[in-house]
Write an enzyme that holds these catalytic residues in place. Structure first.
Site, short mmCIF file in Angstrom:
data_model
loop_
_atom_site.label_atom_id
_atom_site.label_comp_id
_atom_site.label_asym_id
_atom_site.label_seq_id
_atom_site.Cartn_x
_atom_site.Cartn_y
_atom_site.Cartn_z
N HIS A 15 0.81 -1.23 0.00
CA HIS A 15 0.00 0.00 0.00
C HIS A 15 0.85 1.28 0.00
O HIS A 15 0.39 2.32 0.46
CB HIS A 15 -0.96 -0.02 1.20
CG HIS A 15 -0.27 0.02 2.54
ND1 HIS A 15 -0.80 -0.58 3.66
CD2 HIS A 15 0.89 0.58 2.94
CE1 HIS A 15 0.02 -0.39 4.68
NE2 HIS A 15 1.05 0.33 4.27
N HIS A 62 -2.06 4.58 9.76
CA HIS A 62 -0.69 5.02 10.10
C HIS A 62 -0.77 6.32 10.90
O HIS A 62 -0.33 7.36 10.44
CB HIS A 62 0.13 5.23 8.83
CG HIS A 62 0.25 4.02 7.95
ND1 HIS A 62 -0.79 3.53 7.18
CD2 HIS A 62 1.30 3.19 7.70
CE1 HIS A 62 -0.38 2.47 6.51
NE2 HIS A 62 0.87 2.25 6.81
N HIS A 196 9.95 -4.12 4.21
CA HIS A 196 10.37 -2.72 4.23
C HIS A 196 10.64 -2.26 5.66
O HIS A 196 10.03 -2.74 6.59
CB HIS A 196 9.42 -1.77 3.51
CG HIS A 196 8.01 -1.61 4.03
ND1 HIS A 196 7.15 -2.65 4.25
CD2 HIS A 196 7.29 -0.49 4.32
CE1 HIS A 196 5.97 -2.18 4.65
NE2 HIS A 196 6.03 -0.87 4.72
N GLU A 243 3.53 -5.65 8.79
CA GLU A 243 2.22 -5.42 8.15
C GLU A 243 1.68 -6.70 7.49
O GLU A 243 0.48 -6.85 7.30
CB GLU A 243 2.31 -4.30 7.10
CG GLU A 243 2.52 -2.91 7.71
CD GLU A 243 2.64 -1.80 6.67
OE1 GLU A 243 2.50 -0.62 7.05
OE2 GLU A 243 2.89 -2.07 5.47
C1 DHB Z 1 6.20 3.42 2.69
C2 DHB Z 1 5.59 2.18 2.86
C3 DHB Z 1 4.53 2.02 3.76
O1 DHB Z 1 3.92 0.83 4.02
C4 DHB Z 1 4.04 3.12 4.45
O2 DHB Z 1 2.97 2.96 5.24
C5 DHB Z 1 4.64 4.37 4.28
C6 DHB Z 1 5.73 4.52 3.40
C7 DHB Z 1 7.33 3.60 1.73
O3 DHB Z 1 7.88 2.61 1.21
O4 DHB Z 1 7.69 4.75 1.46
FE FE Z 2 2.36 0.98 5.74
#
Ligand code: DHB
Ligand code: FE
Length: 283
Positions: A15, A62, A196, A243
């Site tokens: 997302h 978030h 990530h 997540e």
């Molecule tokens: C990014 C990824 C995410 O899941 C998020 O909530 C905010 C930023 C990113 O890769 O920049």
């Molecule tokens: Fe996220």
């Protein structure tokens, strides 16, 4: 006999907020973005043929609708409408999300009686966690083509729910949907991930091996995927890789027989994130 609602299929997708920005600013044909959006073209074609009545959309907020003041582990959106949240640059220019209060209330009733303590959200703004998956799957319509029940999961502030609990919750959601006496086609989406990490010494971490093994297991052996402990997600997939437990809620809502794999896509990177995407159909 009255026809009941049923879960036809499940969709899984990352997302990343920058994906929404790329769409909103018309940058999807740029070289950086082109391969990412190409991976969703089969999904949009499939969706045009398989538009549901309702999407039950599992995502995480978030710190936009909620903050450290109030941290529901699981919150079900029972409102008529959900506004796109202002995440600091104004709300995304996407349609208002129309809910399905009747089905959402029924699911809340059934799932809470099955001993999952949901928070009822009668007013809740929805951030990129929910709107970016909608944009990826539906493009840029004037109105979203179906109702959406937002289901927010805390994966931001520990303690967060285990994969095991998420899979079991998905099963309770399936039971709830199948006992709703309207013949609705319902899709369940699991969003967020894949690997990530947005901050700290390991910011930018990507783990293709972990991600692809997770996709394999999610498809073929969700029970095994549900046993992955939090520490493994964080170590292998980075702090935001957690997540991925939300994908287990969607997987648990699928029938207990092998699903049909309609589409699988993996792309690195989008912003800081490894993007994963699956479409699974109940046979
Ligand atoms: C990014 C990824 C995410 O899941 C998020 O909530 C905010 C930023 C990113 O890769 O920049
Ligand atoms: Fe996220």
């Amino acid at each position: 006999m009255t026809a009941m609602a049923r879960i036809t299929s499940s969709v899984y997708t990352s997302h990343v907020p920058a994906i929404g920005v790329a769409m909103d600013l018309g940058k999807t044909e740029e070289p950086y973005w082109r391969p990412l959006f190409a991976g969703y073209e089969p999904s949009r074609r499939w969706m045009a043929e398989n538009t549901p009545d309702v999407v039950f959309l599992v995502y995480n907020d978030h710190a936009n609708a909620f903050s450290l003041d109030l941290i529901p582990t699981f919150a079900i959106g029972c409102a008529e409408h959900f506004q796109p949240a202002d995440e600091g640059w104004g709300p995304r220019p996407v349609p208002v999300v129309k809910g399905h209060p009747e089905l959402a209330s029924h699911i809340a009733q059934s799932v809470i009686q099955d001993d999952f303590d949901l928070t009822i959200a009668n007013k809740m703004d929805v951030d990129h966690g929910l709107t970016v998956p909608l944009s990826l799957m539906f493009g840029q319509p004037q109105q979203w083509p179906c109702a959406v029940i937002p289901f927010a999961v805390n994966v931001v502030q520990y303690p967060v729910p285990s994969g095991r609990r998420c899979l079991a919750l998905g099963r309770a959601i399936r039971k709830a949907v199948e006992s709703f006496d309207q013949p609705l086609k319902v899709q369940i989406w699991g969003t967020g991930g894949m690997s990530h990490q947005l901050q700290g010494a390991r910011a930018g971490l990507i783990n293709k091996d972990f991600d692809n093994a997770f996709l394999d297991r999610l498809i073929a052996d969700p029970e095994a995927a549900s046993q992955i402990p939090h520490i493994d997600y964080v170590r292998e997939a980075g702090s935001e890789g957690i997540e991925l437990v939300m994908w287990l809620i969607a997987r648990g809502a699928m029938d207990d027989v092998p699903p049909k794999l309609v589409h699988r896509f993996y792309h690195v990177p989008a912003s800081n994130t490894a993007v994963g995407h699956l479409i699974l159909e109940n046979p």
